[in-house]
Motif scaffolding. Structure first.
Motif, PDB file in Angstrom:
ATOM      1  N   LYS A 226       0.870  -1.169   0.000  1.00 33.17           N
ATOM      2  CA  LYS A 226       0.000   0.000   0.000  1.00 33.17           C
ATOM      3  C   LYS A 226       0.910   1.222   0.000  1.00 33.17           C
ATOM      4  N   LYS A 227       0.320   2.416  -0.049  1.00 31.65           N
ATOM      5  CA  LYS A 227       1.131   3.621   0.032  1.00 31.65           C
ATOM      6  C   LYS A 227       0.587   4.531   1.127  1.00 31.65           C
ATOM      7  N   LEU A 228       1.445   5.424   1.623  1.00 29.56           N
ATOM      8  CA  LEU A 228       1.034   6.357   2.665  1.00 29.56           C
ATOM      9  C   LEU A 228       0.386   7.584   2.053  1.00 29.56           C
ATOM     10  N   PHE A 229      -0.642   8.071   2.724  1.00 29.06           N
ATOM     11  CA  PHE A 229      -1.288   9.311   2.305  1.00 29.06           C
ATOM     12  C   PHE A 229      -1.314  10.244   3.514  1.00 29.06           C
ATOM     13  N   ILE A 230      -0.588  11.368   3.408  1.00 28.94           N
ATOM     14  CA  ILE A 230      -0.539  12.362   4.482  1.00 28.94           C
ATOM     15  C   ILE A 230      -1.576  13.438   4.173  1.00 28.94           C
ATOM     16  N   SER A 231      -2.661  13.448   4.942  1.00 27.41           N
ATOM     17  CA  SER A 231      -3.750  14.380   4.654  1.00 27.41           C
ATOM     18  C   SER A 231      -3.684  15.649   5.505  1.00 27.41           C
ATOM     19  N   ARG A 232      -2.932  15.587   6.607  1.00 29.30           N
ATOM     20  CA  ARG A 232      -2.806  16.789   7.439  1.00 29.30           C
ATOM     21  C   ARG A 232      -1.461  16.788   8.139  1.00 29.30           C
ATOM     22  N   SER A 233      -0.821  17.950   8.164  1.00 25.53           N
ATOM     23  CA  SER A 233       0.461  18.089   8.842  1.00 25.53           C
ATOM     24  C   SER A 233       0.605  19.534   9.299  1.00 25.53           C
ATOM     25  N   ARG A 234       1.552  19.768  10.175  1.00 20.69           N
ATOM     26  CA  ARG A 234       1.810  21.128  10.626  1.00 20.69           C
ATOM     27  C   ARG A 234       3.309  21.399  10.620  1.00 20.69           C
ATOM     28  N   ALA A 235       3.664  22.635  10.315  1.00 17.04           N
ATOM     29  CA  ALA A 235       5.069  23.022  10.262  1.00 17.04           C
ATOM     30  C   ALA A 235       5.500  23.585  11.613  1.00 17.04           C
ATOM     31  N   GLU A 237       9.181  24.935  13.877  1.00 19.60           N
ATOM     32  CA  GLU A 237      10.590  25.301  13.783  1.00 19.60           C
ATOM     33  C   GLU A 237      11.255  25.135  15.141  1.00 19.60           C
ATOM     34  N   TRP A 238      12.493  24.641  15.094  1.00 23.58           N
ATOM     35  CA  TRP A 238      13.235  24.422  16.323  1.00 23.58           C
ATOM     36  C   TRP A 238      14.722  24.450  16.038  1.00 23.58           C
ATOM     37  N   ASN A 239      15.430  25.341  16.717  1.00 23.11           N
ATOM     38  CA  ASN A 239      16.887  25.362  16.706  1.00 23.11           C
ATOM     39  C   ASN A 239      17.484  25.374  15.296  1.00 23.11           C
ATOM     40  N   GLY A 240      16.909  26.196  14.422  1.00 23.62           N
ATOM     41  CA  GLY A 240      17.452  26.324  13.073  1.00 23.62           C
ATOM     42  C   GLY A 240      16.925  25.324  12.074  1.00 23.62           C
ATOM     43  N   PHE A 241      15.963  24.503  12.494  1.00 26.21           N
ATOM     44  CA  PHE A 241      15.378  23.511  11.602  1.00 26.21           C
ATOM     45  C   PHE A 241      13.873  23.736  11.490  1.00 26.21           C
ATOM     46  N   ALA A 242      13.339  23.421  10.319  1.00 30.68           N
ATOM     47  CA  ALA A 242      11.891  23.448  10.111  1.00 30.68           C
ATOM     48  C   ALA A 242      11.438  22.031   9.791  1.00 30.68           C
ATOM     49  N   PHE A 243      10.374  21.601  10.448  1.00 31.25           N
ATOM     50  CA  PHE A 243       9.865  20.254  10.258  1.00 31.25           C
ATOM     51  C   PHE A 243       8.403  20.295   9.852  1.00 31.25           C
ATOM     52  N   LEU A 244       8.035  19.370   9.000  1.00 31.60           N
ATOM     53  CA  LEU A 244       6.640  19.162   8.644  1.00 31.60           C
ATOM     54  C   LEU A 244       6.188  17.916   9.381  1.00 31.60           C
ATOM     55  N   TYR A 245       5.429  18.139  10.439  1.00 25.98           N
ATOM     56  CA  TYR A 245       5.055  17.030  11.316  1.00 25.98           C
ATOM     57  C   TYR A 245       3.735  16.414  10.852  1.00 25.98           C
ATOM     58  N   PRO A 246       3.765  15.181  10.344  1.00 21.52           N
ATOM     59  CA  PRO A 246       2.528  14.533   9.882  1.00 21.52           C
ATOM     60  C   PRO A 246       1.588  14.249  11.057  1.00 21.52           C
ATOM     61  N   GLU A 247       0.380  14.769  10.987  1.00 21.77           N
ATOM     62  CA  GLU A 247      -0.600  14.558  12.056  1.00 21.77           C
ATOM     63  C   GLU A 247      -1.671  13.538  11.677  1.00 21.77           C
ATOM     64  N   LYS A 248      -2.047  13.532  10.406  1.00 24.51           N
ATOM     65  CA  LYS A 248      -3.081  12.619   9.952  1.00 24.51           C
ATOM     66  C   LYS A 248      -2.539  11.845   8.754  1.00 24.51           C
ATOM     67  N   VAL A 249      -2.288  10.561   8.962  1.00 24.53           N
ATOM     68  CA  VAL A 249      -1.690   9.722   7.927  1.00 24.53           C
ATOM     69  C   VAL A 249      -2.453   8.403   7.883  1.00 24.53           C
ATOM     70  N   ARG A 250      -2.620   7.876   6.668  1.00 27.00           N
ATOM     71  CA  ARG A 250      -3.270   6.573   6.555  1.00 27.00           C
ATOM     72  C   ARG A 250      -2.688   5.810   5.349  1.00 27.00           C
ATOM     73  N   CYS A 251      -2.907   4.517   5.337  1.00 28.81           N
ATOM     74  CA  CYS A 251      -2.506   3.684   4.210  1.00 28.81           C
ATOM     75  C   CYS A 251      -3.646   3.639   3.195  1.00 28.81           C
ATOM     76  N   ILE A 252      -3.310   3.748   1.924  1.00 27.26           N
ATOM     77  CA  ILE A 252      -4.312   3.652   0.875  1.00 27.26           C
ATOM     78  C   ILE A 252      -3.851   2.641  -0.157  1.00 27.26           C
ATOM     79  N   SER A 253      -4.795   2.139  -0.938  1.00 28.19           N
ATOM     80  CA  SER A 253      -4.469   1.173  -1.978  1.00 28.19           C
ATOM     81  C   SER A 253      -3.690   1.846  -3.099  1.00 28.19           C
ATOM     82  N   LYS A 254      -2.828   1.084  -3.739  1.00 33.32           N
ATOM     83  CA  LYS A 254      -2.102   1.598  -4.884  1.00 33.32           C
ATOM     84  C   LYS A 254      -2.983   1.553  -6.116  1.00 33.32           C
TER      85      LYS A 254
END
Length: 256
Positions: A226-235, A237-254
């Motif tokens: 299957k593949k991952l589908f990230i439907s919601r995330s939030r950005a 920043e910490w100590n010179g880095f920016a992260f996109l934190y996946p909050e809502k993720v699910r597996c979907i059919s290919k």
């Protein structure tokens, strides 16, 4: 078998032996002469490609391992919540083990390696062994336990293995950048030819991201059922880095 030959074998596997999937090592590990491998799974692009290279090279991959921080419960190797790793395991069709390490990293890691060594594991695979800059310490622990190292990307300051990733039909998104070196607008972007062209033009940046210039999350590869589908995330920043934190993720059919 050299790396180019491994890649040719990997890319042509659909025609030769059928699709290379997690079924080949689920339940009963892939066997190889004298090798039983523990493979560190970070969740990023190197993990997926490393696993494909290991299987194409007939290594006996027995366990996938993602280390987590005991205090936070989050992955040590990447800015993922643990559920992303769990879902990647679901896409592979196997369980990715997630043991916790505490403040005494060296002692905890030593005990962990002792346990796996007793299970007959004699080799460790990783994209690059350098947790928290303790590369020499980790290699010493492996040597002490007579555990070999499978580290095909070490020292590659080039785009070659990322280009190989694209040839192997691995899809990944950028989930972390060092904003002192890479524009934060690339957060959430696909690791594709456009991104590689941008990275190639930067000075002082390892194109493969070995020095934590950027981090990725694999959403699909040849081994995923299957593949991952990230439907919601939030950005964040910490100590010179920016992260996109996946909050809502699910597996979907290919898509066929």
């Amino acid at each position: 078998m050299d790396k180019k030959e491994l890649l040719r074998n990997l890319v042509s596997v659909d025609r030769k032996r059928g699709t290379l999937t997690a079924d080949r090592f689920r339940g009963e590990p892939v066997r190889s002469a004298g090798n039983s491998m523990l493979l560190f799974w970070s969740g990023g692009k190197e993990s997926a490609y490393l696993l494909q290279i290991a299987l194409a090279g007939k290594y006996g991959v027995r366990t996938l391992l993602n280390l987590t921080d005991r205090q936070t419960g989050f992955s040590i190797s990447a800015p993922f919540n643990p559920q992303v790793i769990v879902l990647q395991g679901e896409c592979l069709g196997i369980r990715i083990e997630q043991p916790c390490l505490g403040d005494d990293y060296n002692a905890d890691l030593g005990r962990l390696l002792d346990g796996y060594r007793k299970q007959g594991i004699d080799r460790v695979g990783a994209g690059y062994i350098a947790p928290f800059g303790q590369r020499d310490c980790v290699l010493e622990k492996l040597h002490k336990r007579r555990m070999g190292v499978f580290e095909p990307f070490s020292g590659e300051a080039s785009l070659r293995h990322i280009q190989d990733l694209l040839c192997a039909k691995t899809e990944a998104v950028v989930v972390g950048v060092d904003i002192r070196k890479i524009d934060r607008r690339w957060l959430g972007a696909a690791v594709d030819k456009k991104f590689l062209q941008y990275i190639r033009g930067l000075k002082g940046v390892d194109p493969s991201g070995e020095n934590n210039e950027y981090q990725t999350c694999v959403v699909d590869c040849k081994l995923f059922k299957k593949k991952l589908f990230i439907s919601r995330s939030r950005a964040v920043e910490w100590n010179g880095f920016a992260f996109l934190y996946p909050e809502k993720v699910r597996c979907i059919s290919k898509t066929p």
